[in-house]
Design a protein around this motif. Structure first.
Motif, PDB file in Angstrom:
ATOM      1  N   PHE A 133      50.745  81.560   4.075  1.00 25.94           N
ATOM      2  CA  PHE A 133      50.619  80.098   4.157  1.00 25.94           C
ATOM      3  C   PHE A 133      49.456  79.716   5.057  1.00 25.94           C
ATOM      4  CE2 PHE A 133      51.487  76.131   6.382  1.00 25.94           C
ATOM      5  CZ  PHE A 133      51.652  75.255   5.331  1.00 25.94           C
ATOM      6  N   ASP A 136      46.125  80.110   3.194  1.00 23.91           N
ATOM      7  CA  ASP A 136      45.905  79.038   2.218  1.00 23.91           C
ATOM      8  C   ASP A 136      45.585  77.716   2.903  1.00 23.91           C
ATOM      9  OD1 ASP A 136      46.501  80.899   0.296  1.00 23.91           O
ATOM     10  OD2 ASP A 136      48.559  80.235   0.005  1.00 23.91           O
ATOM     11  N   ALA A 137      46.379  77.377   3.926  1.00 25.63           N
ATOM     12  CA  ALA A 137      46.201  76.090   4.597  1.00 25.63           C
ATOM     13  C   ALA A 137      44.873  76.028   5.328  1.00 25.63           C
ATOM     14  CB  ALA A 137      47.359  75.851   5.571  1.00 25.63           C
ATOM     15  N   TRP A 194      54.870  73.914   2.204  1.00 27.04           N
ATOM     16  CA  TRP A 194      53.919  73.475   1.178  1.00 27.04           C
ATOM     17  C   TRP A 194      54.384  72.166   0.559  1.00 27.04           C
ATOM     18  CZ3 TRP A 194      49.179  73.946   0.840  1.00 27.04           C
ATOM     19  CH2 TRP A 194      48.493  75.146   0.998  1.00 27.04           C
ATOM     20  N   SER A 252      61.441  72.998  -2.979  1.00 22.55           N
ATOM     21  CA  SER A 252      60.119  72.640  -3.505  1.00 22.55           C
ATOM     22  C   SER A 252      60.215  72.089  -4.923  1.00 22.55           C
ATOM     23  CB  SER A 252      59.203  73.872  -3.485  1.00 22.55           C
ATOM     24  OG  SER A 252      59.037  74.356  -2.168  1.00 22.55           O
TER      25      SER A 252
END
Length: 337
Positions: A133, A136-137, A194, A252
């Motif tokens: 994560f 990606d972030a 996310w 999610s």
């Protein structure tokens, strides 16, 4: 560690998700990247692809015999090759300026897998997922910021290098977040981040959806909303609950379903015809509602926290020996970080 032998050992190996996922990566990533790296010819390329794709299964099966694949290793080994391939391609382009990414994709993916098997055993599932994560972030934040600022110094090669560097740094930061937070961070908790980030970005997007802001204003508004959603998810989802991976996925999906319902309501009441902002706002509100409903359905367990007793260990036997002045070296108190 002793390798598995016999029919029972073979059955366990073939049923592991590690072997299955590595075989799929061999078919979809390792094989094509390797073939494109070694040759441009069709027949040799096909042979190289088949060898690498098939070899991925046997390599993964052999590793499963010799290593105890922990959950953290499995999570990283499935996801790190994809990030490694992207980072490798970006760095290769940054160094050469040529749009030939095959070698970067191949060696980056292999390094990602190797790093996962080397480092994954020392990471909890939450830290492993947190590192992905974080990559990606951080890459998204860096690239979005450069886009907003219209940074052209060095052109696309500079942006590729910055994005790759941000992803590498983000891996470390994400793993540190999950490892050293004062509360428990599970793999499922990270999955919910996310969703909360995207909800935050959507909510912020409602503020600029109907106007005519410039690119910089729009991008920074979305970045700010995403970061606000990230903080909100950490505060109200990660700190309060411990989600399993399936629960994190369900939260999610519920957020996406709620967003679709919110957008549908906007269309039904005619808000979509009058204002894009209303549509986006209702979609964001629906996503929040979906997450709330999913949490109520799941009834997930409260956050376990990081109890001091899990870090601080006292050995009474050593204390007694030391009090009796028995010669020797004893570990009375130990603290794990």
């Amino acid at each position: 560690m002793r390798a598995d032998t016999g029919a029972a050992g073979l059955k366990r190996i073939l049923q592991t998700s590690f072997v299955r996922n590595q075989t799929l990566l061999g078919i979809a990533l390792y094989g094509p990247a390797f073939a494109a790296t070694v040759t441009d010819a069709a027949v040799p390329g096909s042979a190289a692809y088949l060898v690498m794709a098939g070899g991925s299964f046997f390599a993964a099966a052999e590793l499963s015999r010799d290593l105890q694949i922990s959950e953290g290793m499995e999570l990283l080994a499935t996801r790190a090759p994809l990030r490694g391939a992207a980072i490798g391609a970006a760095l290769l382009y940054a160094m050469t300026g040529k749009r030939e990414y095959a070698a970067g994709l191949f060696f980056g993916s292999i390094l990602g897998t190797t790093g996962a098997l080397t480092l994954g055993s020392r990471l909890t599932p939450g830290a492993a997922m947190g590192s992905m994560f974080g990559a990606d972030a951080a890459a998204t934040l860096a690239m979005s910021t450069m886009y907003a600022l219209n940074t052209d110094a060095g052109g696309a090669r500079t942006r590729a290098a910055v994005g790759a560097g941000a992803a590498i740094a983000g891996m470390q930061l994400g793993a540190m977040y999950a490892s050293y937070a004062s509360y428990e961070v599970t793999a499922g908790d990270v999955q919910t981040l996310w969703a909360s980030s995207l909800i935050g970005a959507a909510a912020a997007g409602a503020a600029v959806a109907s106007g005519t802001p410039d690119t910089r204003t729009t991008t920074f508004t979305l970045i700010g909303g995403g970061l606000a959603g990230l903080v909100a998810g950490d505060r109200w989802l990660v700190r309060r609950y411990d989600h399993s991976r399936s629960e994190g996925s369900l939260v999610s999906v519920a957020g996406v379903a709620g967003a679709l319902m919110g957008g549908g309501v906007a269309v039904l009441v005619g808000a979509g015809d009058r204002s894009n902002a209303a549509t986006v706002a209702l979609a964001a509100a629906g996503a929040v509602g979906g997450v709330v409903v999913a949490e109520r359905w799941l009834g997930v367990r409260p956050d376990a926290g990081r109890r001091l007793s899990q870090r601080l260990t006292i050995t009474p036997q050593s204390l007694a020996l030391a009090a009796a002045r028995v010669p020797g070296t004893y570990s009375i108190v130990s603290y794990s970080f």
